[in-house]
Design a protein around this motif. Sequence first.
Motif, short mmCIF file in Angstrom:
data_model
loop_
_atom_site.label_atom_id
_atom_site.label_comp_id
_atom_site.label_asym_id
_atom_site.label_seq_id
_atom_site.Cartn_x
_atom_site.Cartn_y
_atom_site.Cartn_z
N ALA A 109 -13.94 -0.02 18.77
CA ALA A 109 -15.24 -0.41 19.32
C ALA A 109 -16.29 -0.37 18.20
N PRO A 110 -17.20 -1.34 18.16
CA PRO A 110 -17.29 -2.45 19.11
C PRO A 110 -16.08 -3.38 19.01
N TYR A 111 -15.62 -3.83 20.17
CA TYR A 111 -14.42 -4.65 20.22
C TYR A 111 -14.76 -6.06 19.75
N THR A 112 -13.93 -6.64 18.89
CA THR A 112 -14.24 -7.94 18.30
C THR A 112 -13.30 -9.07 18.75
N GLY A 113 -12.32 -8.74 19.59
CA GLY A 113 -11.38 -9.76 20.02
C GLY A 113 -11.80 -10.45 21.31
N ALA A 114 -10.85 -11.17 21.89
CA ALA A 114 -11.10 -11.88 23.15
C ALA A 114 -11.01 -10.91 24.32
N VAL A 115 -11.87 -11.10 25.30
CA VAL A 115 -11.90 -10.27 26.51
C VAL A 115 -12.05 -11.18 27.72
N ALA A 116 -11.12 -11.05 28.67
CA ALA A 116 -11.23 -11.79 29.93
C ALA A 116 -11.68 -10.83 31.02
N LEU A 117 -12.78 -11.18 31.69
CA LEU A 117 -13.35 -10.35 32.75
C LEU A 117 -13.27 -11.10 34.07
#
Length: 294
Positions: A134-142
């Motif tokens: 963190a901070p997360y720099t990849g792809a995130v699906a919500l």
Amino acid sequence: MTSSPDILCIGSVLWDIIGRAETPMRQGSDMPGRITRLPGGVALNIGMAMARFGLTPALLSAVGRDAEGDDLIRACQMRGLVTEYIYRSDDLPTDRYMAVEGSNGLIAAIADAHSLEAAGDKILRPLSDGSLPAPYTGAVALDGNLTLDLLGQMARSPLLAAADLRVAPASPGKAQRLAPFMQARRGTLYVNLEEAGYLCQTTFETSDAAAAGLLQRGAVRAVVTDGGNPATVAYDKTIVTQTPPPVMVTRVTGAGDTFMAAHISAEIRGAAPDAALRQALQAAAAYVSGETKI
């Protein structure tokens, strides 16, 4: 050792209980058919599709520490998903989704994601306790099965400030939960025509009109689908619209999640906007036709 995930899938991880009839149905119909129980939920559906596309997704969600939860975790692991970041609750049951489908599409559905909502920001602990970078720099699906408060936090959280956020509402009734991302001008919104209308408080006839409307309301990037009608990707001055391939529809639950996963996967691998949309539409068509195994 756990593989480094290619994407975080944050939201509902539950059991799908689907009743399907081979004939058209309407309210009050009582028809013969098949009833199945499969791993589901928007975040999990996206994760499973990602795994089929050769990527390594990690799930952030809430699953009960009950027999159904144990079965669900094993099912996720068998499908190549990273489950070690899932919050396991001792006092909340594993969530469920129930739907009835006829040959004419979805008749009715009920999503019981109350445990996910009750868990709240506990599902995000891996981002704050050092388990994930963190901070997360990849792809995130919500997905929109999270509460409006939690989605609002995530839209502005420094833990996700550098992430490539991809957001879906989970259902038309939850579309307005995506408003914080429009207000914060963050992320890519994946919606259907009806959901776009709810977010813009109007109705649209076409996906390109809906996508343009979302950008005007503050969305940074919008992907709008409309069943078998043309779908559109829009951002800045770029608008790409394509028509899905025609197929015989054998199932509908999870089709939008498959589309979203295919689109994200294509873009992670560097596909251009037109190629990514084409691959996503082809993947969704294969899914609804029954060609894709789940």
